[in-house]
Write a protein that holds these residues in place. Structure first.
Motif, PDB file in Angstrom:
ATOM      1  N   GLU A  28      59.586  71.580  66.995  1.00 16.29           N
ATOM      2  CA  GLU A  28      58.156  71.377  67.599  1.00 16.29           C
ATOM      3  C   GLU A  28      58.301  70.618  68.592  1.00 16.29           C
ATOM      4  O   GLU A  28      57.212  70.639  69.516  1.00 16.29           O
ATOM      5  N   HIS A  29      59.198  69.549  68.870  1.00 16.38           N
ATOM      6  CA  HIS A  29      59.173  68.669  69.963  1.00 16.38           C
ATOM      7  C   HIS A  29      59.373  69.392  71.025  1.00 16.38           C
ATOM      8  O   HIS A  29      58.770  69.278  72.201  1.00 16.38           O
ATOM      9  N   CYS A  30      60.324  70.577  71.063  1.00 12.81           N
ATOM     10  CA  CYS A  30      60.420  71.362  72.167  1.00 12.81           C
ATOM     11  C   CYS A  30      59.145  72.318  72.668  1.00 12.81           C
ATOM     12  O   CYS A  30      58.936  72.317  73.926  1.00 12.81           O
ATOM     13  N   GLN A  31      58.789  72.685  71.665  1.00 11.36           N
ATOM     14  CA  GLN A  31      57.444  73.351  71.965  1.00 11.36           C
ATOM     15  C   GLN A  31      56.519  72.702  72.323  1.00 11.36           C
ATOM     16  O   GLN A  31      55.662  72.887  73.368  1.00 11.36           O
ATOM     17  N   LYS A  32      56.171  71.324  72.068  1.00 11.09           N
ATOM     18  CA  LYS A  32      55.417  70.227  72.875  1.00 11.09           C
ATOM     19  C   LYS A  32      55.709  69.927  74.052  1.00 11.09           C
ATOM     20  O   LYS A  32      54.798  70.105  74.989  1.00 11.09           O
ATOM     21  N   LYS A  33      56.975  69.816  74.565  1.00 13.16           N
ATOM     22  CA  LYS A  33      57.412  69.734  75.808  1.00 13.16           C
ATOM     23  C   LYS A  33      57.065  70.920  76.794  1.00 13.16           C
ATOM     24  O   LYS A  33      56.506  70.405  77.919  1.00 13.16           O
ATOM     25  N   GLU A  42      54.604  73.039  76.234  1.00  7.89           N
ATOM     26  CA  GLU A  42      53.295  73.146  76.399  1.00  7.89           C
ATOM     27  C   GLU A  42      52.439  72.154  77.353  1.00  7.89           C
ATOM     28  O   GLU A  42      51.705  72.324  78.172  1.00  7.89           O
ATOM     29  N   ASP A  43      53.194  70.807  77.128  1.00  8.24           N
ATOM     30  CA  ASP A  43      52.670  69.837  78.103  1.00  8.24           C
ATOM     31  C   ASP A  43      52.956  69.926  79.598  1.00  8.24           C
ATOM     32  O   ASP A  43      52.392  69.821  80.499  1.00  8.24           O
ATOM     33  N   ASN A  56      50.558  72.802  80.794  1.00  7.57           N
ATOM     34  CA  ASN A  56      49.257  72.423  80.792  1.00  7.57           C
ATOM     35  C   ASN A  56      48.930  71.514  82.021  1.00  7.57           C
ATOM     36  O   ASN A  56      48.018  71.333  82.487  1.00  7.57           O
ATOM     37  N   LYS A  86      49.415  78.923  74.861  1.00  8.07           N
ATOM     38  CA  LYS A  86      49.600  78.809  73.386  1.00  8.07           C
ATOM     39  C   LYS A  86      51.307  79.073  73.354  1.00  8.07           C
ATOM     40  O   LYS A  86      51.691  80.328  73.847  1.00  8.07           O
ATOM     41  N   LEU A 137      56.822  78.898  68.896  1.00  9.95           N
ATOM     42  CA  LEU A 137      58.206  78.439  68.577  1.00  9.95           C
ATOM     43  C   LEU A 137      59.003  79.634  68.091  1.00  9.95           C
ATOM     44  O   LEU A 137      60.299  79.762  68.626  1.00  9.95           O
TER      45      LEU A 137
END
Length: 72
Positions: free
Chosen positions: A13-18, A20-21, A24, A32, A35
C-alpha cells in the motif's frame, strides 16, 4: 482523456500511495491506483512521457500506457 498505466514494482500500500501522490502532483483530473492489478487509471491530458517520468521518479517502471474506452 482516460489512460490505463501498467506499473511494475508496486508491492504494498505504501508503493500504491507513492504512485498516486506522484501522479496527483501533476494536477491530473483524477487518478485511481490499483495495487492488485498493478495499474493506475488516470484522467488527464498530459502526455505519456510526463506520466512515465513521474512514476519513474518515485522508483517504479511503466510497462505500458493505453487509452481507456468507456466509463471511468
Amino acid at each position: 482523456m482516460k489512460k490505463i498505466i501498467e506499473i511494475d514494482g508496486m508491492k504494498c500500500e505504501h508503493c500504491q500511495k507513492k504512485v498516486e501522490d506522484a501522479i496527483n502532483a501533476l494536477n491530473v483530473k483524477s487518478v485511481k491506483v490499483n495495487l492488485e492489478k498493478k495499474q493506475a487509471i488516470v484522467n488527464s491530458d498530459l502526455d505519456d512521457i510526463t506520466l512515465t517520468n513521474a512514476i519513474k521518479n518515485v522508483g517504479f517502471t511503466v510497462k505500458s500506457i493505453n487509452i481507456k474506452k468507456g466509463l471511468f
